[in-house]
Design a protein around this motif. Structure first.
Motif, PDB file in Angstrom:
ATOM      1  N   GLY A  53       0.811  -1.224   0.000  1.00 29.49           N
ATOM      2  CA  GLY A  53       0.000   0.000   0.000  1.00 29.49           C
ATOM      3  C   GLY A  53       0.835   1.260   0.000  1.00 29.49           C
ATOM      4  O   GLY A  53       0.584   2.192  -0.778  1.00 29.49           O
ATOM      5  N   VAL A  56       2.577   1.700  -3.373  1.00 25.75           N
ATOM      6  CA  VAL A  56       1.612   2.230  -4.349  1.00 25.75           C
ATOM      7  C   VAL A  56       1.422   3.734  -4.141  1.00 25.75           C
ATOM      8  O   VAL A  56       1.411   4.513  -5.101  1.00 25.75           O
ATOM      9  CB  VAL A  56       0.255   1.495  -4.244  1.00 25.75           C
ATOM     10  N   THR A  72      -5.217   4.157  -9.120  1.00 27.42           N
ATOM     11  CA  THR A  72      -4.676   3.141  -8.211  1.00 27.42           C
ATOM     12  C   THR A  72      -5.755   2.131  -7.865  1.00 27.42           C
ATOM     13  O   THR A  72      -6.933   2.461  -7.788  1.00 27.42           O
ATOM     14  CB  THR A  72      -4.123   3.747  -6.897  1.00 27.42           C
ATOM     15  N   THR A  74      -6.177  -0.645  -4.812  1.00 29.62           N
ATOM     16  CA  THR A  74      -5.571  -1.067  -3.545  1.00 29.62           C
ATOM     17  C   THR A  74      -6.579  -1.858  -2.718  1.00 29.62           C
ATOM     18  O   THR A  74      -7.785  -1.784  -2.944  1.00 29.62           O
ATOM     19  CB  THR A  74      -5.104   0.155  -2.726  1.00 29.62           C
ATOM     20  N   ARG A  84     -10.739   1.805  -3.006  1.00 27.15           N
ATOM     21  CA  ARG A  84      -9.953   0.787  -3.695  1.00 27.15           C
ATOM     22  C   ARG A  84      -9.662   1.177  -5.138  1.00 27.15           C
ATOM     23  O   ARG A  84      -8.648   0.779  -5.693  1.00 27.15           O
ATOM     24  CB  ARG A  84     -10.684  -0.554  -3.647  1.00 27.15           C
ATOM     25  N   GLU A 145      -2.317  -2.977  -7.227  1.00 23.48           N
ATOM     26  CA  GLU A 145      -1.834  -3.768  -6.094  1.00 23.48           C
ATOM     27  C   GLU A 145      -2.437  -5.165  -6.150  1.00 23.48           C
ATOM     28  O   GLU A 145      -3.644  -5.330  -6.321  1.00 23.48           O
ATOM     29  CB  GLU A 145      -2.224  -3.087  -4.778  1.00 23.48           C
TER      30      GLU A 145
END
Length: 438
Positions: A53, A56, A72, A74, A84, A145
């Motif tokens: 995390g 990122v 992104t 995540t 997310r 991620e």
């Protein structure tokens, strides 16, 4: 028919989390039915046990400092599911998430009809939503991620510009394997032919797995401590400062606002991946923009200050390797203070080992407690935690607000109160302190 944001969330969270047999075939079919939106995206792929995390977040802010628009993906979220899927740190809107779910729901229904009990999982749907959203709302780059492991993770249908593996530690052993090389092999599953690989601080046996996998894929690994190096340049202020060296790039006094020596590793890993991306794209990097990007990075729930006097912080140190890193941070930054840790973990974690690790720091006092576990995942009870360890520095509280009240009644002004043990737990605490729109 899904007509509201609440129904969209219900649809997502109502799916199975895992299937018995790991496979990417279902995900590939899912994406093909959606027109393979992932093929339209420029991506960096980030795997690892811990540090994903933060890495990122550093990558996002490094690219944003250049003026790029950055998507992104995540997990897990801290306050709301929308986090997310974010653009420049701003979560997807409720309306866009609803529209996205409405777009993919018929495809999920089609796969359910075809595959029966082997239809798409919750995380596969999350991943599909993300690919679909960024294909219809283009950004300059997407930092993706990995959810769990790497080899069979639903994100692993992509060919990124750079693959990143942050750390390898003992977590999710029932799924990924019970040794470092076995877990490393799962993480190394994201390595693709001719795609450069950047790794963080790995043990020699984990790094050997990465090197072998990279060689088989006609690429090579750039590793922390072997190829690029960092040197901590401590200072008294909140945050960390370090020197970075890779080849002829030698930069001193790089500043980050995140606390912990491992955050230096995460920042350096992100920086090396950022430079590697620019080398592949034959673009120059600018040190002033790099300094700005690193200094600007914030990541909720990673040793995040919620209150200054007294100092109250939260940290999602949810497994044993993260607790080892936590002890280093406490020794470096808080050796002059008493540290009161309010600990609540999920029942499937090595909580007895986590407690023993924290007790190695002499000025630590622990209050074990519990929180409402997410969905079907149970939180460990305080009794189970207390039974696992006997020490005068460990006490028990029935719930975390009681624990916090008790601790605040005993500490002095310059002590630290740290709430940790599970990202789900600190999400609950963070909402309490900061308020929420949920």
């Amino acid at each position: 028919m899904i007509e509201t944001y609440a129904e969209a969330l219900q649809f997502i969270h109502g799916r199975d989390r895992f299937k018995k047999k790991p496979t990417l075939d279902r995900m590939r079919e899912f994406m093909a039915l959606l027109g393979n939106p992932q093929d339209q995206l420029t991506m960096i792929h980030v795997a690892g046990t811990n540090g994903k995390g933060s890495t990122v977040a550093f990558l996002r802010d490094l690219f944003m400092a250049e003026g790029n628009t950055v998507g992104t993906f995540t997990s897990p979220f801290i306050t709301r599911f929308n986090e997310r899927i974010s653009v420049d740190g701003e979560p997807i809107s409720d309306a866009d998430l609803l529209a996205d779910v409405q777009r993919i729901e018929p495809v999920v229904a089609q796969l359910d009809a075809e595959l029966g009990a082997e239809g798409p999982t919750e995380f596969e749907i999350d991943t599909a939503l993300m690919f679909s959203y960024f294909a219809s709302h283009p950004v300059d780059i997407v930092v993706v991620e990995v959810g769990l492991g790497g080899l069979y993770d639903s994100t692993n249908i992509i060919t990124p510009v750079v693959s990143v593996i942050t750390t390898i530690g003992m977590d999710h052993m029932k799924i990924l394997g019970d040794t470092i090389p076995k877990i490393a092999a799962q993480k190394a599953g994201i390595i693709k032919p001719d795609v450069p690989v950047v790794v963080g601080r790995l043990t020699p046996d984990a790094l050997a797995v990465m090197d072998d996998t990279a060689t088989a894929n006609h690429t090579q690994v750039c590793a922390l401590d072997r190829d690029y190096k960092v040197k901590n340049q401590p200072e008294d202020e909140w945050g960390e400062r370090f020197a970075y060296a890779w080849g002829d790039r030698r930069w001193r006094h790089l500043q980050i606002d995140l606390l912990g020596p491992y955050q230096i590793d995460n920042a350096a890993t992100a920086l090396t991946a950022f430079i590697t991306y620019h080398l592949v794209k034959k673009q120059r990097v600018n040190i002033a923009e790099i300094r700005q990007g690193l200094a600007h990075t914030a990541w909720p729930g990673r040793f995040e200050r919620l209150n200054t006097e007294p100092l109250i912080a939260i940290d999602g140190a949810h497994n044993e390797p993260a607790m080892v890193e936590m002890t280093q941070l406490l020794r470096q930054h808080f050796k002059q203070h008493d540290v009161y840790i309010i600990l609540a973990v999920l029942a499937d974690k090595q909580y007895d080992q986590m407690v023993q690790t924290l007790l190695k720091v002499r000025n630590v006092h622990i209050v074990v407690t519990q929180f409402q576990g997410p969905g079907k995942r149970a939180a460990a009870t305080p009794q189970a935690l207390e039974d696992a360890v006997t020490s005068k520095r460990v006490t028990m509280a029935p719930d975390w607000p009681t624990a916090l009240k008790t601790v605040l009644g005993t500490i002095s002004a310059d002590d630290l109160v740290l709430l940790t043990g599970s990202l789900y737990f600190i999400s609950e605490v963070r909402q309490y302190f900061k308020g929420t729109d949920e």
